[in-house]
Design a protein around this motif. Structure first.
Motif, short mmCIF file in Angstrom:
data_model
loop_
_atom_site.label_atom_id
_atom_site.label_comp_id
_atom_site.label_asym_id
_atom_site.label_seq_id
_atom_site.Cartn_x
_atom_site.Cartn_y
_atom_site.Cartn_z
N ALA A 244 43.84 25.99 41.73
CA ALA A 244 43.96 25.79 40.44
C ALA A 244 43.41 24.32 40.02
CB ALA A 244 45.33 25.69 40.30
N VAL A 245 43.33 23.30 40.75
CA VAL A 245 42.63 22.04 40.66
C VAL A 245 41.25 22.21 40.17
CG1 VAL A 245 42.07 19.86 41.33
CG2 VAL A 245 44.41 20.76 42.14
N ALA A 246 40.52 22.99 41.16
CA ALA A 246 39.18 23.44 40.95
C ALA A 246 38.94 24.19 39.40
CB ALA A 246 38.53 23.96 41.96
N ALA A 247 39.90 24.94 39.08
CA ALA A 247 40.06 25.73 38.14
C ALA A 247 39.89 24.93 36.79
CB ALA A 247 40.86 26.83 37.97
N ILE A 248 40.83 23.94 36.70
CA ILE A 248 41.15 23.24 35.60
C ILE A 248 39.76 22.34 35.31
CG2 ILE A 248 41.99 20.97 34.88
CD1 ILE A 248 44.80 21.86 36.08
N ILE A 249 39.12 21.84 36.47
CA ILE A 249 37.86 20.89 35.95
C ILE A 249 36.52 21.89 35.66
CG2 ILE A 249 36.19 19.48 37.30
CD1 ILE A 249 39.13 18.16 36.79
N ALA A 250 36.62 23.08 36.29
CA ALA A 250 35.67 24.12 35.88
C ALA A 250 35.84 24.61 34.63
CB ALA A 250 35.66 25.46 37.08
N ALA A 251 36.95 24.59 34.13
CA ALA A 251 36.91 24.92 32.45
C ALA A 251 36.63 23.77 31.46
CB ALA A 251 38.38 25.29 32.40
N GLY A 252 36.29 22.74 32.31
CA GLY A 252 35.69 21.60 31.24
C GLY A 252 36.72 20.75 30.76
N ILE A 253 38.06 20.81 31.39
CA ILE A 253 39.27 19.82 31.03
C ILE A 253 39.08 18.71 32.02
CG2 ILE A 253 41.58 19.98 30.68
CD1 ILE A 253 41.47 23.05 30.39
N ILE A 254 39.22 17.68 31.49
CA ILE A 254 39.52 16.30 32.14
C ILE A 254 40.72 15.76 31.97
CG2 ILE A 254 38.47 14.06 32.91
CD1 ILE A 254 36.68 16.34 33.66
N GLU B 95 47.86 23.37 26.09
CA GLU B 95 47.67 24.97 25.79
C GLU B 95 46.69 25.46 26.66
OE1 GLU B 95 46.73 28.29 22.43
OE2 GLU B 95 47.13 26.13 21.65
N ARG B 96 45.35 24.40 26.75
CA ARG B 96 44.41 25.05 27.43
C ARG B 96 44.71 25.09 28.99
NH1 ARG B 96 39.73 21.46 26.32
NH2 ARG B 96 38.46 22.73 27.71
N MET B 97 45.30 23.90 29.49
CA MET B 97 45.49 23.93 30.95
C MET B 97 46.72 24.92 31.15
SD MET B 97 45.65 19.79 31.87
CE MET B 97 46.93 19.03 30.51
N GLU B 98 47.63 25.31 30.18
CA GLU B 98 48.77 26.28 30.78
C GLU B 98 47.87 27.50 30.83
OE1 GLU B 98 52.96 26.20 29.03
OE2 GLU B 98 51.50 25.10 27.20
N ARG B 99 46.79 27.84 30.05
CA ARG B 99 46.25 29.10 30.10
C ARG B 99 45.49 29.18 31.57
NH1 ARG B 99 44.57 28.82 25.46
NH2 ARG B 99 42.13 28.03 25.85
N VAL B 100 44.73 28.29 31.81
CA VAL B 100 44.02 28.05 33.06
C VAL B 100 44.96 28.25 34.40
CG1 VAL B 100 42.54 26.65 34.65
CG2 VAL B 100 41.88 26.80 32.16
N LEU B 101 46.14 27.52 34.18
CA LEU B 101 46.99 27.66 35.47
C LEU B 101 47.77 28.60 35.62
CD1 LEU B 101 48.47 23.92 34.83
CD2 LEU B 101 46.87 24.69 36.75
N ARG B 102 48.05 29.32 34.65
CA ARG B 102 48.71 30.76 34.54
C ARG B 102 47.52 31.61 35.40
NH1 ARG B 102 53.70 30.81 32.81
NH2 ARG B 102 53.91 28.99 31.04
N GLY B 103 46.58 31.56 34.83
CA GLY B 103 45.18 32.26 35.43
C GLY B 103 45.17 32.11 36.82
N ALA B 104 45.37 30.98 37.13
CA ALA B 104 45.10 30.64 38.59
C ALA B 104 46.29 30.87 39.55
CB ALA B 104 44.64 29.14 38.67
N GLY B 105 47.48 31.28 39.06
CA GLY B 105 48.40 31.80 39.85
C GLY B 105 49.86 30.64 39.72
N ALA B 106 49.88 30.01 38.67
CA ALA B 106 51.06 29.03 38.73
C ALA B 106 52.19 30.06 38.54
CB ALA B 106 50.77 28.10 37.61
N THR B 107 53.50 29.63 39.07
CA THR B 107 54.77 30.63 39.01
C THR B 107 55.58 29.99 37.84
OG1 THR B 107 55.59 29.01 40.63
CG2 THR B 107 54.33 31.01 41.38
N ALA B 108 55.48 28.95 37.72
CA ALA B 108 56.35 28.12 36.51
C ALA B 108 55.43 27.05 35.87
CB ALA B 108 57.73 27.69 37.03
N ILE B 109 55.81 26.84 34.53
CA ILE B 109 54.95 25.56 33.97
C ILE B 109 56.14 24.85 33.22
CG2 ILE B 109 53.42 24.82 32.33
CD1 ILE B 109 51.46 27.13 33.34
#
Length: 512
Positions: free
Chosen positions: A263-273, A320-334
């Motif tokens: 999920a860490v890699a997914a956030i950076i890959a989405a262009g979010i810093i 909002e963007r991070m929530e979307r990426v993290l849920r797609g990456a398998g987060a069970t709760a946010i």
């Protein structure tokens, strides 16, 4: 300390000295000579040489390795620093510069034949320029004190090591320290404009400039992270950044560490810093929760803390963007912090991971390595296997956004076998970092702790290039000798005795 080890690693190859073995513990006559020369420079209360007075300086945060110096000098003026260096150069005496002593790699451990040059009295903030957004400070100023002083101008100093309440800016410069907000705002090297100080023979030297750019080679970047081997810093000019109008922290839970790492890699890959992106495994969150009650999800195998800062509109959009990426990456709760107090509480848990570990075990060994973000899950799985192999527990906290890991190996230093297993455990982690395409240190430096692993990461030609740089700045070879860069002889011996994941030879340093 083993004299053979000292003599072999104390100086850069090719350095000639006037004494047969200047790095052995000195005899009484030599000790008297050094103390008398320093006494000509410093008032009595600024020179410590009795055993009971030098004992507090025998180690840094890597307290398993200790060594008493000949003397501790506590200058309070640049003139005294210059004269101390001139005297030590003339007498061929090693000098180890010390800040607050919070470093974790043994970089400021004294030398048996040398002098500790403490910069503790250089603790003044010389000026703050709110227009240029800079602060000019002495090296003994605490990291957090800069932000406290700049707060009136709605500015702060961005690099924030977990020890920022105590660590000095001079030590941060020596180790190129990071912190939880360095993903967005950079390490020490990205936030320092200028250094001023002295070479080993007492000559003034300056690195960088307060201008936007300087001509010539970038010697400032060379000096930052050089672990006190090139010069003694007496003044630092740092950048200040505006305090953001709003900051919120998102806490995401994951059912396994591999998914969290991905999920860490997914956030950076989405262009979010994010302003900060940290990871803790369940063992770490349980330890911290008992210590500070940060409100962490103790059912999760791992959690991510991701901070967004900026205007309210920017923060809302990024969350909002991070929530979307993290849920797609398998987060069970946010969960997102609902107030500034809750945001600080989330971070207090992460920043207190080290003291929390101290409640679980008599001792802990904090590692520091860096790996590509895509390999975080693989590294955590490997550490779990190492726990079984070495029969020791390890809790994991990461500067996940830049792949800087800090596994905390729990052990009892009173048990020699446990300490040896902890060392081998740590060495295997560092060597796996290199194998995965990373490096043996992210922000703690090499010091004495990782000097053997430098033989693994760098070729003989690369290590000789490092020594060439040191010789250019410190031809006398007296600044922090025996640290950070291994000699060819040391690496040859390491190669003969080293077995990955098995028996590993470490320096014969005094251990307590």
């Amino acid at each position: 300390m083993n004299d053979a080890w000292q003599a072999r690693d104390a100086r850069a190859p090719g350095h000639e000295t006037r004494h047969a073995d200047p790095f052995a513990a000195p005899d009484p006559g030599r000790r008297h000579e050094i103390v008398e020369r320093l006494a000509d420079i410093l008032p009595a209360h600024c020179l410590l040489h009795r055993t009971e007075d030098t004992r507090p300086y025998e180690c840094d945060g890597l307290s398993a390795y200790r060594q008493l110096p000949v003397a501790v000098a506590l200058p309070d003026s640049e003139r005294q620093v210059r004269e101390i260096l001139k005297a030590c150069c003339a007498l061929d005496v090693p000098v180890v510069t010390r800040g607050s002593g919070t470093s974790l790699s043994g970089g400021s451990m004294p030398h048996a034949a040398g002098v500790v040059l403490s910069m503790a009295k250089f603790d003044r903030i010389l000026s703050i320029d709110p227009v240029a957004r800079t602060a000019r400070v002495q090296p003994g100023v605490r990291n957090l004190a800069i932000s406290e002083a700049a707060a009136a101008h709605r500015l702060y100093y961005a690099p924030d090591p977990s020890s920022q309440i105590a660590c000095s800016i001079g030590g941060n410069v020596a180790e190129n320290s990071g912190g939880v907000h360095c993903l967005k705002y950079g390490l020490t090297v990205h936030n320092v404009l200028r250094l001023r100080g002295y070479t080993s023979d007492g000559e003034p030297i300056e690195f960088g400039s307060e201008a936007l750019d300087t001509c010539g080679l970038d010697l400032l970047a060379l000096a930052i992270g050089s672990e006190g081997m090139l010069a003694v810093v007496t003044e630092v000019t740092v950048k200040l950044v505006p305090t953001p109008p709003l900051a919120r922290v998102l806490m995401a839970s994951f059912a396994d560490v591999v998914t969290a790492g991905d999920a860490v890699a997914a956030i950076i890959a989405a262009g979010i810093i994010p302003a900060g992106l940290e990871m803790m495994d369940r063992k770490a969150t349980i330890a911290v929760e008992q210590f500070v009650n940060a409100g962490y999800d103790l059912e999760a195998a791992a959690i991510l803390l991701a901070e967004s800062d900026g205007t309210p509109e920017e923060v809302a959009d990024e969350i909002e963007r991070m929530e979307r990426v993290l849920r797609g990456a398998g987060a069970t709760a946010i969960r997102v912090s609902g107030s500034e107090a809750e945001r600080l509480l989330f971070w207090s848990g992460r920043k207190n991971a080290f003291p929390a570990a101290g409640r679980l075990s008599p001792d802990y060994y904090c590692m520091d390595g860096t790996i590509p973000r895509r390999t975080i899950g693989r590294m955590l799985e490997a550490i779990t296997q190492m726990e079984d192999r070495y029969a020791l527990r390890c809790i994991n906290v990461f500067h996940a956004g830049d792949g800087n890991l800090h596994p905390l190996i729990l052990f009892d230093a009173n048990d020699a076998d446990q300490w040896q297993r902890a060392e081998r455990f740590g060495a295997e982690i560092l060597e796996l970092c290199v194998e995965l395409g990373g490096t043996v240190t992210g922000e703690h430096g090499v010091g004495i702790e990782k000097i053997d692993q430098m033989c693994v990461q760098f070729t003989p030609e690369e290590r000789e290039a490092f020594f060439a740089v040191k010789r250019a700045f410190d031809p006398a070879g007296i600044l922090n000798p025996g640290k950070a860069i291994p000699t060819p002889a040391r690496c040859a011996e390491f190669g003969r005795t080293h077995v990955r994941g098995g028996q590993l030879r470490f320096p014969d340093l005094p251990r307590f």
